[in-house]
Design a protein around this motif. Structure first.
Motif, PDB file in Angstrom:
ATOM      1  N   VAL A 262       0.870  -1.174   0.000  1.00 23.26           N
ATOM      2  CA  VAL A 262       0.000   0.000   0.000  1.00 23.26           C
ATOM      3  C   VAL A 262       0.902   1.218   0.000  1.00 23.26           C
ATOM      4  O   VAL A 262       1.881   1.270   0.741  1.00 23.26           O
ATOM      5  CB  VAL A 262      -0.917   0.004   1.242  1.00 23.26           C
ATOM      6  CG1 VAL A 262      -1.585   1.359   1.424  1.00 23.26           C
ATOM      7  CG2 VAL A 262      -1.957  -1.090   1.148  1.00 23.26           C
ATOM      8  N   ALA A 263       0.593   2.175  -0.857  1.00 25.52           N
ATOM      9  CA  ALA A 263       1.305   3.447  -0.889  1.00 25.52           C
ATOM     10  C   ALA A 263       0.292   4.541  -0.579  1.00 25.52           C
ATOM     11  O   ALA A 263      -0.780   4.586  -1.186  1.00 25.52           O
ATOM     12  CB  ALA A 263       1.948   3.670  -2.250  1.00 25.52           C
ATOM     13  N   SER A 264       0.628   5.399   0.384  1.00 24.95           N
ATOM     14  CA  SER A 264      -0.318   6.418   0.808  1.00 24.95           C
ATOM     15  C   SER A 264       0.416   7.564   1.489  1.00 24.95           C
ATOM     16  O   SER A 264       1.561   7.415   1.922  1.00 24.95           O
ATOM     17  CB  SER A 264      -1.313   5.802   1.794  1.00 24.95           C
ATOM     18  OG  SER A 264      -2.229   6.765   2.248  1.00 24.95           O
ATOM     19  N   ARG A 265      -0.278   8.690   1.582  1.00 27.12           N
ATOM     20  CA  ARG A 265       0.240   9.764   2.421  1.00 27.12           C
ATOM     21  C   ARG A 265       0.119   9.282   3.865  1.00 27.12           C
ATOM     22  O   ARG A 265      -0.893   8.704   4.250  1.00 27.12           O
ATOM     23  CB  ARG A 265      -0.561  11.051   2.223  1.00 27.12           C
ATOM     24  CG  ARG A 265      -0.350  11.667   0.854  1.00 27.12           C
ATOM     25  CD  ARG A 265      -1.045  13.008   0.692  1.00 27.12           C
ATOM     26  NE  ARG A 265      -2.486  12.858   0.769  1.00 27.12           N
ATOM     27  CZ  ARG A 265      -3.270  13.532   1.614  1.00 27.12           C
ATOM     28  NH1 ARG A 265      -2.771  14.400   2.461  1.00 27.12           N
ATOM     29  NH2 ARG A 265      -4.573  13.343   1.611  1.00 27.12           N
ATOM     30  N   THR A 266       1.139   9.493   4.652  1.00 38.07           N
ATOM     31  CA  THR A 266       1.190   8.977   6.021  1.00 38.07           C
ATOM     32  C   THR A 266      -0.052   9.357   6.821  1.00 38.07           C
ATOM     33  O   THR A 266      -0.647   8.516   7.484  1.00 38.07           O
ATOM     34  CB  THR A 266       2.449   9.502   6.749  1.00 38.07           C
ATOM     35  OG1 THR A 266       3.583   9.168   5.966  1.00 38.07           O
ATOM     36  CG2 THR A 266       2.579   8.911   8.128  1.00 38.07           C
ATOM     37  N   GLU A 267      -0.453  10.604   6.717  1.00 44.88           N
ATOM     38  CA  GLU A 267      -1.569  11.090   7.533  1.00 44.88           C
ATOM     39  C   GLU A 267      -2.938  10.624   7.039  1.00 44.88           C
ATOM     40  O   GLU A 267      -3.933  10.791   7.733  1.00 44.88           O
ATOM     41  CB  GLU A 267      -1.541  12.623   7.618  1.00 44.88           C
ATOM     42  CG  GLU A 267      -1.823  13.343   6.311  1.00 44.88           C
ATOM     43  CD  GLU A 267      -0.617  13.488   5.391  1.00 44.88           C
ATOM     44  OE1 GLU A 267      -0.768  14.145   4.352  1.00 44.88           O
ATOM     45  OE2 GLU A 267       0.464  12.949   5.693  1.00 44.88           O
ATOM     46  N   SER A 268      -3.001  10.036   5.854  1.00 49.43           N
ATOM     47  CA  SER A 268      -4.316   9.641   5.341  1.00 49.43           C
ATOM     48  C   SER A 268      -4.466   8.128   5.150  1.00 49.43           C
ATOM     49  O   SER A 268      -5.385   7.687   4.485  1.00 49.43           O
ATOM     50  CB  SER A 268      -4.606  10.363   4.024  1.00 49.43           C
ATOM     51  OG  SER A 268      -3.742   9.895   3.016  1.00 49.43           O
ATOM     52  N   CYS A 269      -3.582   7.342   5.765  1.00 50.86           N
ATOM     53  CA  CYS A 269      -3.675   5.883   5.623  1.00 50.86           C
ATOM     54  C   CYS A 269      -4.311   5.292   6.881  1.00 50.86           C
ATOM     55  O   CYS A 269      -3.827   5.509   7.991  1.00 50.86           O
ATOM     56  CB  CYS A 269      -2.292   5.280   5.401  1.00 50.86           C
ATOM     57  SG  CYS A 269      -2.363   3.542   4.919  1.00 50.86           S
ATOM     58  N   SER A 270      -5.381   4.555   6.681  1.00 51.55           N
ATOM     59  CA  SER A 270      -6.073   3.955   7.826  1.00 51.55           C
ATOM     60  C   SER A 270      -5.201   2.889   8.483  1.00 51.55           C
ATOM     61  O   SER A 270      -4.399   2.219   7.825  1.00 51.55           O
ATOM     62  CB  SER A 270      -7.405   3.347   7.391  1.00 51.55           C
ATOM     63  OG  SER A 270      -7.245   2.022   6.953  1.00 51.55           O
ATOM     64  N   ARG A 271      -5.350   2.756   9.783  1.00 51.25           N
ATOM     65  CA  ARG A 271      -4.572   1.771  10.528  1.00 51.25           C
ATOM     66  C   ARG A 271      -4.898   0.352  10.069  1.00 51.25           C
ATOM     67  O   ARG A 271      -4.019  -0.489   9.954  1.00 51.25           O
ATOM     68  CB  ARG A 271      -4.822   1.928  12.019  1.00 51.25           C
ATOM     69  CG  ARG A 271      -3.889   1.061  12.832  1.00 51.25           C
ATOM     70  CD  ARG A 271      -3.865   1.382  14.295  1.00 51.25           C
ATOM     71  NE  ARG A 271      -5.031   2.061  14.781  1.00 51.25           N
ATOM     72  CZ  ARG A 271      -5.510   1.932  16.007  1.00 51.25           C
ATOM     73  NH1 ARG A 271      -4.905   1.149  16.857  1.00 51.25           N
ATOM     74  NH2 ARG A 271      -6.573   2.584  16.394  1.00 51.25           N
TER      75      ARG A 271
ATOM     76  N   ARG B  77      -3.001  -0.311   6.882  1.00 50.47           N
ATOM     77  CA  ARG B  77      -1.578  -0.494   7.178  1.00 50.47           C
ATOM     78  C   ARG B  77      -1.301  -1.907   7.689  1.00 50.47           C
ATOM     79  O   ARG B  77      -0.320  -2.537   7.329  1.00 50.47           O
ATOM     80  CB  ARG B  77      -1.100   0.504   8.230  1.00 50.47           C
ATOM     81  CG  ARG B  77      -0.837   1.863   7.711  1.00 50.47           C
ATOM     82  CD  ARG B  77      -0.209   2.743   8.814  1.00 50.47           C
ATOM     83  NE  ARG B  77       0.057   4.049   8.284  1.00 50.47           N
ATOM     84  CZ  ARG B  77       1.112   4.368   7.556  1.00 50.47           C
ATOM     85  NH1 ARG B  77       2.006   3.474   7.287  1.00 50.47           N
ATOM     86  NH2 ARG B  77       1.272   5.586   7.103  1.00 50.47           N
ATOM     87  N   MET B  78      -2.170  -2.392   8.562  1.00 54.38           N
ATOM     88  CA  MET B  78      -1.984  -3.727   9.143  1.00 54.38           C
ATOM     89  C   MET B  78      -2.230  -4.831   8.124  1.00 54.38           C
ATOM     90  O   MET B  78      -1.624  -5.897   8.200  1.00 54.38           O
ATOM     91  CB  MET B  78      -2.886  -3.887  10.368  1.00 54.38           C
ATOM     92  CG  MET B  78      -2.433  -3.006  11.517  1.00 54.38           C
ATOM     93  SD  MET B  78      -3.541  -2.956  12.948  1.00 54.38           S
ATOM     94  CE  MET B  78      -4.072  -4.601  13.144  1.00 54.38           C
ATOM     95  N   ALA B  79      -3.093  -4.613   7.156  1.00 59.00           N
ATOM     96  CA  ALA B  79      -3.437  -5.635   6.167  1.00 59.00           C
ATOM     97  C   ALA B  79      -2.349  -5.821   5.117  1.00 59.00           C
ATOM     98  O   ALA B  79      -2.195  -6.909   4.566  1.00 59.00           O
ATOM     99  CB  ALA B  79      -4.762  -5.275   5.487  1.00 59.00           C
ATOM    100  N   ALA B  80      -1.598  -4.775   4.836  1.00 57.14           N
ATOM    101  CA  ALA B  80      -0.591  -4.822   3.765  1.00 57.14           C
ATOM    102  C   ALA B  80       0.711  -5.444   4.250  1.00 57.14           C
ATOM    103  O   ALA B  80       1.068  -5.334   5.419  1.00 57.14           O
ATOM    104  CB  ALA B  80      -0.325  -3.408   3.252  1.00 57.14           C
ATOM    105  N   LYS B  81       1.412  -6.053   3.327  1.00 57.28           N
ATOM    106  CA  LYS B  81       2.730  -6.601   3.637  1.00 57.28           C
ATOM    107  C   LYS B  81       3.728  -5.460   3.845  1.00 57.28           C
ATOM    108  O   LYS B  81       4.600  -5.520   4.690  1.00 57.28           O
ATOM    109  CB  LYS B  81       3.205  -7.501   2.498  1.00 57.28           C
ATOM    110  CG  LYS B  81       4.586  -8.077   2.709  1.00 57.28           C
ATOM    111  CD  LYS B  81       4.993  -8.989   1.586  1.00 57.28           C
ATOM    112  CE  LYS B  81       6.379  -9.564   1.842  1.00 57.28           C
ATOM    113  NZ  LYS B  81       6.791 -10.445   0.754  1.00 57.28           N
TER     114      LYS B  81
END
Length: 169
Positions: A137-146, A149-153
């Motif tokens: 997953v690639a995202s802006r740090t402040e807009s990525c749901s927890r 983040r946990m689901a992605a490798k």
């Protein structure tokens, strides 16, 4: 030829082939720019920021999703080969990407899947696809749901400031 030989041959012919090194990059561009895409500068800056985090390859399959009102700007300004999808309504881009992830067998066809979004709506499908492929997953740090983040490798941070583009305009 006996029936056993025919069954073995059929099994060999229809066995899933590995997706040697193929990568698909699915982009929710409105998630990166922080809303609807109104200006060419938003697309250009988002593409540069995404390329810095997700180093592009010549053979990437790129899919960009957006809402109905962003389609013209995104379609004209994004550089390089891509598939452009859109849907009107709340979460239209997310729903388009979810449809692709769930119905187009991307886990079978690609060794690597990169989702450029931070929306938690993708957490379940990312987790499921992680059983078959390398999912980032690639995202802006402040807009990525927890949850996402946990689901992605792997999580790649995109350095894009939506306010900087609006101030420059």
């Amino acid at each position: 030829m006996g029936i056993g030989f025919t069954n073995r041959l059929a099994a060999i012919m229809y066995t899933r082939k590995p997706a040697f090194g193929r990568r698909i990059v699915l982009i929710d561009i409105e998630n990166i720019v922080g809303g609807g895409v109104l200006m060419p500068e938003q697309v250009q800056a988002a593409q540069a920021a995404i390329a810095a985090a997700v180093v592009p390859r010549n053979d990437d399959q790129v899919v960009i999703a957006c809402g109905r009102f962003s389609i013209d700007v995104v379609g004209f300004e994004w550089r390089g080969p891509r598939r452009l999808v859109f849907r009107a309504g709340m979460n239209g881009a997310d729903l388009e990407l979810l449809d692709i992830l769930e119905t187009e067998r991307v886990g079978d066809r690609f060794a690597e899947i990169v989702l450029v979004s931070g929306d938690g709506i993708f957490a379940e499908v990312v987790s499921r696809l992680g059983l078959h492929a390398d999912v980032s997953v690639a995202s802006r740090t402040e807009s990525c749901s927890r949850r996402l983040r946990m689901a992605a490798k792997r999580v790649l941070d995109i350095d894009y400031d939506p306010n900087a583009i609006m101030e420059a305009a």
